[in-house]
Design a protein around this motif. Structure first.
Motif, PDB file in Angstrom:
ATOM      1  N   THR A  16      -6.061   7.028  11.988  1.00  0.00           N
ATOM      2  CA  THR A  16      -5.568   6.245  10.852  1.00  0.00           C
ATOM      3  C   THR A  16      -6.680   5.347  10.329  1.00  0.00           C
ATOM      4  O   THR A  16      -7.618   5.007  11.039  1.00  0.00           O
ATOM      5  CB  THR A  16      -4.363   5.375  11.245  1.00  0.00           C
ATOM      6  OG1 THR A  16      -4.741   4.505  12.322  1.00  0.00           O
ATOM      7  CG2 THR A  16      -3.190   6.240  11.692  1.00  0.00           C
ATOM      8  N   ARG A  17      -6.583   4.974   9.054  1.00  0.00           N
ATOM      9  CA  ARG A  17      -7.502   3.997   8.475  1.00  0.00           C
ATOM     10  C   ARG A  17      -6.701   3.003   7.650  1.00  0.00           C
ATOM     11  O   ARG A  17      -5.501   2.874   7.875  1.00  0.00           O
ATOM     12  CB  ARG A  17      -8.595   4.649   7.642  1.00  0.00           C
ATOM     13  CG  ARG A  17      -8.172   5.839   6.808  1.00  0.00           C
ATOM     14  CD  ARG A  17      -8.625   7.120   7.445  1.00  0.00           C
ATOM     15  NE  ARG A  17      -8.516   8.270   6.557  1.00  0.00           N
ATOM     16  CZ  ARG A  17      -8.328   9.487   7.004  1.00  0.00           C
ATOM     17  NH1 ARG A  17      -8.229   9.709   8.286  1.00  0.00           N
ATOM     18  NH2 ARG A  17      -8.263  10.499   6.163  1.00  0.00           N
ATOM     19  N   SER A  18      -7.349   2.338   6.717  1.00  0.00           N
ATOM     20  CA  SER A  18      -6.657   1.294   5.959  1.00  0.00           C
ATOM     21  C   SER A  18      -5.368   1.821   5.346  1.00  0.00           C
ATOM     22  O   SER A  18      -5.337   2.914   4.770  1.00  0.00           O
ATOM     23  CB  SER A  18      -7.561   0.755   4.851  1.00  0.00           C
ATOM     24  OG  SER A  18      -6.873  -0.191   4.056  1.00  0.00           O
ATOM     25  N   THR A  19      -4.310   1.046   5.474  1.00  0.00           N
ATOM     26  CA  THR A  19      -3.037   1.463   4.878  1.00  0.00           C
ATOM     27  C   THR A  19      -3.089   1.399   3.360  1.00  0.00           C
ATOM     28  O   THR A  19      -2.307   2.068   2.681  1.00  0.00           O
ATOM     29  CB  THR A  19      -1.884   0.553   5.352  1.00  0.00           C
ATOM     30  OG1 THR A  19      -2.162  -0.801   4.962  1.00  0.00           O
ATOM     31  CG2 THR A  19      -1.736   0.628   6.871  1.00  0.00           C
ATOM     32  N   GLY A  20      -4.005   0.599   2.826  1.00  0.00           N
ATOM     33  CA  GLY A  20      -4.080   0.473   1.378  1.00  0.00           C
ATOM     34  C   GLY A  20      -2.879  -0.232   0.788  1.00  0.00           C
ATOM     35  O   GLY A  20      -2.541  -0.039  -0.384  1.00  0.00           O
ATOM     36  N   TYR A  21      -2.252  -1.089   1.587  1.00  0.00           N
ATOM     37  CA  TYR A  21      -1.059  -1.796   1.130  1.00  0.00           C
ATOM     38  C   TYR A  21      -1.351  -2.630  -0.107  1.00  0.00           C
ATOM     39  O   TYR A  21      -0.500  -2.772  -0.997  1.00  0.00           O
ATOM     40  CB  TYR A  21      -0.541  -2.678   2.265  1.00  0.00           C
ATOM     41  CG  TYR A  21       0.666  -3.514   1.928  1.00  0.00           C
ATOM     42  CD1 TYR A  21       1.932  -2.950   1.830  1.00  0.00           C
ATOM     43  CD2 TYR A  21       0.544  -4.891   1.716  1.00  0.00           C
ATOM     44  CE1 TYR A  21       3.040  -3.717   1.512  1.00  0.00           C
ATOM     45  CE2 TYR A  21       1.648  -5.671   1.405  1.00  0.00           C
ATOM     46  CZ  TYR A  21       2.886  -5.075   1.305  1.00  0.00           C
ATOM     47  OH  TYR A  21       3.980  -5.843   0.996  1.00  0.00           O
ATOM     48  N   LEU A  22      -2.555  -3.169  -0.200  1.00  0.00           N
ATOM     49  CA  LEU A  22      -2.930  -4.014  -1.331  1.00  0.00           C
ATOM     50  C   LEU A  22      -3.562  -3.230  -2.473  1.00  0.00           C
ATOM     51  O   LEU A  22      -3.843  -3.801  -3.530  1.00  0.00           O
ATOM     52  CB  LEU A  22      -3.905  -5.103  -0.867  1.00  0.00           C
ATOM     53  CG  LEU A  22      -3.427  -6.025   0.241  1.00  0.00           C
ATOM     54  CD1 LEU A  22      -4.529  -7.009   0.624  1.00  0.00           C
ATOM     55  CD2 LEU A  22      -2.185  -6.777  -0.189  1.00  0.00           C
ATOM     56  N   CYS A  23      -3.809  -1.964  -2.238  1.00  0.00           N
ATOM     57  CA  CYS A  23      -4.516  -1.151  -3.234  1.00  0.00           C
ATOM     58  C   CYS A  23      -3.524  -0.387  -4.115  1.00  0.00           C
ATOM     59  O   CYS A  23      -2.752   0.438  -3.619  1.00  0.00           O
ATOM     60  CB  CYS A  23      -5.451  -0.168  -2.546  1.00  0.00           C
ATOM     61  SG  CYS A  23      -6.751  -0.953  -1.561  1.00  0.00           S
ATOM     62  N   ALA A  24      -3.574  -0.655  -5.410  1.00  0.00           N
ATOM     63  CA  ALA A  24      -2.665   0.003  -6.344  1.00  0.00           C
ATOM     64  C   ALA A  24      -3.152   1.385  -6.755  1.00  0.00           C
ATOM     65  O   ALA A  24      -2.379   2.175  -7.305  1.00  0.00           O
ATOM     66  CB  ALA A  24      -2.486  -0.866  -7.587  1.00  0.00           C
ATOM     67  N   ALA A  25      -4.434   1.683  -6.513  1.00  0.00           N
ATOM     68  CA  ALA A  25      -5.011   2.927  -7.017  1.00  0.00           C
ATOM     69  C   ALA A  25      -5.598   3.788  -5.907  1.00  0.00           C
ATOM     70  O   ALA A  25      -5.971   3.293  -4.839  1.00  0.00           O
ATOM     71  CB  ALA A  25      -6.088   2.620  -8.064  1.00  0.00           C
ATOM     72  N   THR A  26      -5.680   5.073  -6.193  1.00  0.00           N
ATOM     73  CA  THR A  26      -6.448   6.051  -5.420  1.00  0.00           C
ATOM     74  C   THR A  26      -7.248   6.870  -6.439  1.00  0.00           C
ATOM     75  O   THR A  26      -7.107   6.666  -7.647  1.00  0.00           O
ATOM     76  CB  THR A  26      -5.532   6.980  -4.602  1.00  0.00           C
ATOM     77  OG1 THR A  26      -4.727   7.762  -5.514  1.00  0.00           O
ATOM     78  CG2 THR A  26      -4.619   6.183  -3.674  1.00  0.00           C
ATOM     79  N   VAL A  27      -8.045   7.802  -5.967  1.00  0.00           N
ATOM     80  CA  VAL A  27      -8.792   8.629  -6.922  1.00  0.00           C
ATOM     81  C   VAL A  27      -7.844   9.466  -7.774  1.00  0.00           C
ATOM     82  O   VAL A  27      -8.187   9.866  -8.891  1.00  0.00           O
ATOM     83  CB  VAL A  27      -9.814   9.535  -6.202  1.00  0.00           C
ATOM     84  CG1 VAL A  27     -10.914   8.706  -5.561  1.00  0.00           C
ATOM     85  CG2 VAL A  27      -9.128  10.412  -5.159  1.00  0.00           C
ATOM     86  N   GLN A  28      -6.637   9.725  -7.270  1.00  0.00           N
ATOM     87  CA  GLN A  28      -5.688  10.534  -8.023  1.00  0.00           C
ATOM     88  C   GLN A  28      -5.137   9.814  -9.252  1.00  0.00           C
ATOM     89  O   GLN A  28      -4.837  10.448 -10.267  1.00  0.00           O
ATOM     90  CB  GLN A  28      -4.517  10.980  -7.137  1.00  0.00           C
ATOM     91  CG  GLN A  28      -4.813  12.147  -6.210  1.00  0.00           C
ATOM     92  CD  GLN A  28      -5.739  11.781  -5.076  1.00  0.00           C
ATOM     93  OE1 GLN A  28      -5.672  10.657  -4.560  1.00  0.00           O
ATOM     94  NE2 GLN A  28      -6.608  12.692  -4.690  1.00  0.00           N
ATOM     95  N   ASN A  29      -4.989   8.499  -9.198  1.00  0.00           N
ATOM     96  CA  ASN A  29      -4.369   7.802 -10.327  1.00  0.00           C
ATOM     97  C   ASN A  29      -5.249   6.731 -10.958  1.00  0.00           C
ATOM     98  O   ASN A  29      -4.810   6.026 -11.867  1.00  0.00           O
ATOM     99  CB  ASN A  29      -3.036   7.172  -9.895  1.00  0.00           C
ATOM    100  CG  ASN A  29      -3.196   6.114  -8.805  1.00  0.00           C
ATOM    101  OD1 ASN A  29      -4.303   5.695  -8.482  1.00  0.00           O
ATOM    102  ND2 ASN A  29      -2.083   5.692  -8.224  1.00  0.00           N
ATOM    103  N   PHE A  30      -6.489   6.590 -10.491  1.00  0.00           N
ATOM    104  CA  PHE A  30      -7.346   5.512 -10.985  1.00  0.00           C
ATOM    105  C   PHE A  30      -7.568   5.593 -12.494  1.00  0.00           C
ATOM    106  O   PHE A  30      -7.494   4.585 -13.205  1.00  0.00           O
ATOM    107  CB  PHE A  30      -8.699   5.529 -10.265  1.00  0.00           C
ATOM    108  CG  PHE A  30      -9.688   4.543 -10.817  1.00  0.00           C
ATOM    109  CD1 PHE A  30      -9.460   3.175 -10.729  1.00  0.00           C
ATOM    110  CD2 PHE A  30     -10.854   4.975 -11.444  1.00  0.00           C
ATOM    111  CE1 PHE A  30     -10.366   2.259 -11.241  1.00  0.00           C
ATOM    112  CE2 PHE A  30     -11.762   4.066 -11.964  1.00  0.00           C
ATOM    113  CZ  PHE A  30     -11.521   2.707 -11.863  1.00  0.00           C
TER     114      PHE A  30
END
Length: 303
Positions: free
Chosen positions: A122-136
């Protein structure tokens, strides 16, 4: 309206590296995994750069470790990494600049399952991140066109001996002895105003943790706390591993600090450290110091 100005803050690529002298003793699958993670992160950085180059934006990019002074004169900050990268960036921002996190390498459940007998993938959950490369690209378009309104997340201000620290906590604060095996002595009370406060609580424990609503799903939750609505202005506190607390005051070991309240802490241990949003930054305290924590600052993050 003039051209937008944007700063791209990047997680360092060497975060995925081991010191050369230690490589021989490491599971080859771990090295292969880290190399794969590094490539995925690097590809995410290049993808973000390509999207920005297609838009009418003046932008610059730098690694988070290069930050040394407050960020100014930009309209948006985008972090590329995980939650830790976003938290680090937030320490250099006031509440006038929106912050967008892009999780460059989200956890892949199938990969975690396949490697579960070898190590934790596992790595960062990205709980605070609204974006990924798919939707940036779409999220950035919405921001530039004014279709996305930033959410205001609570942060904590910290005073030591009535002097405010320059760093605000977006996630949580831990006040503890520098040695994790040592007990700390301190007292605290919740103060509503100069005339009204809760009873003073004397503690001997492994420290005191205070979290924002944002941080309530991190270490606070792991320690037995409860998740809070992310837009809540309350703070949650918990005395860590209290030693022989008075039965009548057990219910005071864990609770809430309302927006119109603050927590006043008196430190009775020879040394102590205030950890802000993880292991860095830290601020030293010593016997006799007073610490005040309150919620009165906001961080803007695109929804």
């Amino acid at each position: 309206m003039g051209r937008r100005r944007m700063l791209l803050l990047l997680k360092p690529l060497d975060s995925y590296s081991f010191h050369q002298s230690n490589i021989a003793a490491i599971n080859p699958k771990v090295l292969q995994f880290l190399d794969s993670r590094r490539r995925v992160h690097k590809d995410a950085i290049e993808f973000c750069r390509s999207i920005l180059q297609k838009n009418s934006i003046d932008w610059d990019a730098t690694f988070c470790i290069n930050l040394s002074r407050p960020i100014q004169n930009v309209d948006l900050v985008v972090t590329v990494g995980g939650d830790g990268t976003l938290l680090q960036a937030s320490h250099f921002l006031d509440d006038s600049i929106p912050l967008l996190g892009l999780n460059s390498d989200p956890t892949q459940p199938q990969e975690v399952q396949e490697l579960s007998n070898e190590f934790d993938a596992t790595r960062s959950t990205g709980y605070l991140c609204a974006a990924t490369v798919q939707n940036f690209e779409q999220i950035l378009k919405n921001i530039l066109e004014g279709q996305t309104t930033p959410s205001e997340l609570s942060r904590m201000s910290i005073h030591v001996n009535s002097m405010m620290l320059s760093t605000y906590a977006l996630n949580d604060v831990l006040i503890a002895d520098p040695c994790p095996a040592s007990a700390s002595r301190f007292s605290f009370r919740i103060r509503k105003d100069s005339e009204s406060s809760s009873p003073k609580v004397n503690c001997r424990s492994s420290g005191l943790r205070i979290s924002t609503a944002t941080g309530s799903t991190a270490a606070m939750l792991s320690a037995g706390g409860f998740p809070m609505p992310i837009l809540s202005k309350d703070l949650q506190y918990m005395v860590r591993e209290p030693i022989s607390p008075e039965p009548a005051r057990l219910n005071l070991m864990h609770g809430l600090i309302k927006p119109n309240e603050s927590m006043d802490v008196e430190w009775y241990t020879k040394e102590g450290l205030i950890y802000i949003d993880g292991s860095s930054p830290v601020h030293p305290v010593q016997h006799g110091d007073t610490i005040k924590v309150a919620c009165n600052v906001h961080e803007m993050e695109p929804s």
